[in-house]
Design an enzyme around this catalytic site. Structure first.
Site, mmCIF file in Angstrom:
data_model
loop_
_atom_site.group_PDB
_atom_site.id
_atom_site.type_symbol
_atom_site.label_atom_id
_atom_site.label_comp_id
_atom_site.label_asym_id
_atom_site.label_seq_id
_atom_site.Cartn_x
_atom_site.Cartn_y
_atom_site.Cartn_z
ATOM 1 N N THR A 1 0.877 -1.174 0.000
ATOM 2 C CA THR A 1 0.000 0.000 0.000
ATOM 3 C C THR A 1 0.913 1.222 0.000
ATOM 4 O O THR A 1 2.129 1.095 0.182
ATOM 5 C CB THR A 1 -0.902 0.043 1.253
ATOM 6 N N ALA B 1 3.155 -1.127 4.765
ATOM 7 C CA ALA B 1 2.411 0.046 5.253
ATOM 8 C C ALA B 1 3.424 1.187 5.344
ATOM 9 O O ALA B 1 4.472 1.034 5.978
ATOM 10 C CB ALA B 1 1.800 -0.248 6.614
ATOM 11 N N VAL C 1 7.375 -2.241 7.083
ATOM 12 C CA VAL C 1 7.303 -0.778 7.125
ATOM 13 C C VAL C 1 7.964 -0.213 5.877
ATOM 14 O O VAL C 1 9.082 -0.584 5.517
ATOM 15 C CB VAL C 1 7.968 -0.230 8.411
ATOM 16 N N LYS C 2 7.216 0.681 5.220
ATOM 17 C CA LYS C 2 7.724 1.268 3.966
ATOM 18 C C LYS C 2 8.225 2.675 4.269
ATOM 19 O O LYS C 2 7.507 3.480 4.884
ATOM 20 C CB LYS C 2 6.547 1.322 2.999
ATOM 21 N N VAL C 3 9.450 2.957 3.847
ATOM 22 C CA VAL C 3 10.027 4.296 4.059
ATOM 23 C C VAL C 3 10.523 4.829 2.713
ATOM 24 O O VAL C 3 10.933 4.061 1.847
ATOM 25 C CB VAL C 3 11.213 4.267 5.073
#
Ligand code: E4P
Length: 220
Positions: free
Chosen positions: A27, A56, A82-84
Site C-alpha cells: 500500500t 504500510a 514498514v515502507k520508508v
C-alpha cells in the site's frame, strides 16, 4: 517470482486471495487515501486476509517521526513491512528499524545508486518504480536489470528486488525474465495476466464442437 497486489482495497484483495496467486500486499498513502479508511484499520484487515508481507508506509519525513510511525505500524500485525521513502532520513530509519527486527521496504527508488544505498541500509525490499520512469521518458525496466545485476555481485546484500509501479502485463513478464524477486501488481493488471484472445476463441470453438457431439462427461 512472488506476486504482491498493489492496493488497499480490501474487497479486491479478498477476491484475489482466492486465486492463490497473492504472496503479499503493498500500500502507499495514495492507495490508503483511495480506500477512504484509517490506515490502522485497513492494514489490520489486509493482514488478516494475507499471511505474506503487507507494506504500510510512514508519512513522516524526519527520522524520529518515521521511527515512531514505523514502530506503530509494525505493531499492527506480525506480517507488516514498514515502507520508508528513499531519502537520507528514510535510510537511517530503514537501518534502525531493520536492526530492531522489522522488515523494511524502501520505496520511491529511481536509480541504481539509490538501490545500492538501500541494500547497504539493510532493506528487506527495494521498490524501483518502473511506470513512473517510463512516464518521464526513461526505461524503467533498465533500472530493474541494473539493480538485479549489481545485487548479484554482492552475496552480503539480502535486499529483494520488488518491481513496482507496474502498468502492463509486459512489465510483469520483463521483470520475471530479469529475475526480479517480487512484482507488486495493481488488481487491473493481475486480471489482464490471464487474458489472451486466442484462449477465449479456442475455448468457444472447443465448446461449440463438443456441443455438436451431444455428449456429456458423466463423472462417476
Ligand atoms: C509501490 O509499492 C507503489 O505502491 C506503487 O507500485 C506505485 O505505483 P504507481 O506509480 O502506479 O502509483
Amino acid at each position: 517470482m512472488k506476486f504482491f497486489v498493489d492496493t488497499a482495497d480490501v474487497a479486491e484483495i479478498r477476491s484475489l486471495v482466492e486465486t492463490g496467486f497473492i504472496d503479499g500486499v503493498t500500500t502507499n498513502p495514495s492507495l490508503i487515501a483511495q480506500s477512504g479508511r484509517r490506515i490502522e484499520e485497513a492494514i489490520a484487515e489486509i493482514c488478516s486476509l494475507v499471511s505474506g508481507p503487507v507494506s504500510a508506509e510512514v508519512t513522516a519525513t524526519d527520522l524520529n517521526g518515521m521511527l515512531k510511525e514505523g514502530r506503530y505500524l509494525a505493531k499492527i500485525a506480525s506480517n507488516v513491512v514498514v515502507k520508508v521513502p528513499l531519502t537520507p532520513e528514510g535510510l537511517k530509519a530503514c537501518r534502525a528499524l531493520t536492526q530492531e527486527g522489522t522488515l523494511v521496504n524502501v520505496t520511491l527508488c529511481f536509480s541504481a545508486a539509490q538501490a545500492i544505498l538501500a541494500a547497504k541500509a539493510g532493506a528487506s525490499f527495494i521498490s524501483p518504480f518502473i511506470g513512473r520512469l517510463d512516464d518521464v521518458g526513461e526505461t524503467g525496466m533498465d533500472l530493474i536489470h541494473q539493480i538485479i545485476q549489481i545485487y548479484s555481485n554482492y552475496p552480503d546484500f539480502h535486499t529483494q528486488v520488488l518491481a513496482a509501479s507496474i502498468r502492463s502485463p509486459l512489465h510483469v513478464i520483463e521483470a520475471a525474465r530479469m529475475g526480479a524477486d517480487v512484482a507488486t501488481i495493481p488488481p487491473k493488471i493481475l486480471h489482464q495476466l490471464y487474458k489472451h484472445p486466442l484462449t477465449d476463441k479456442g475455448l468457444l470453438d472447443f465448446l461449440d464442437d463438443w456441443q455438436k457431439t451431444g455428449q456429456q462427461i458423466i463423472a462417476i
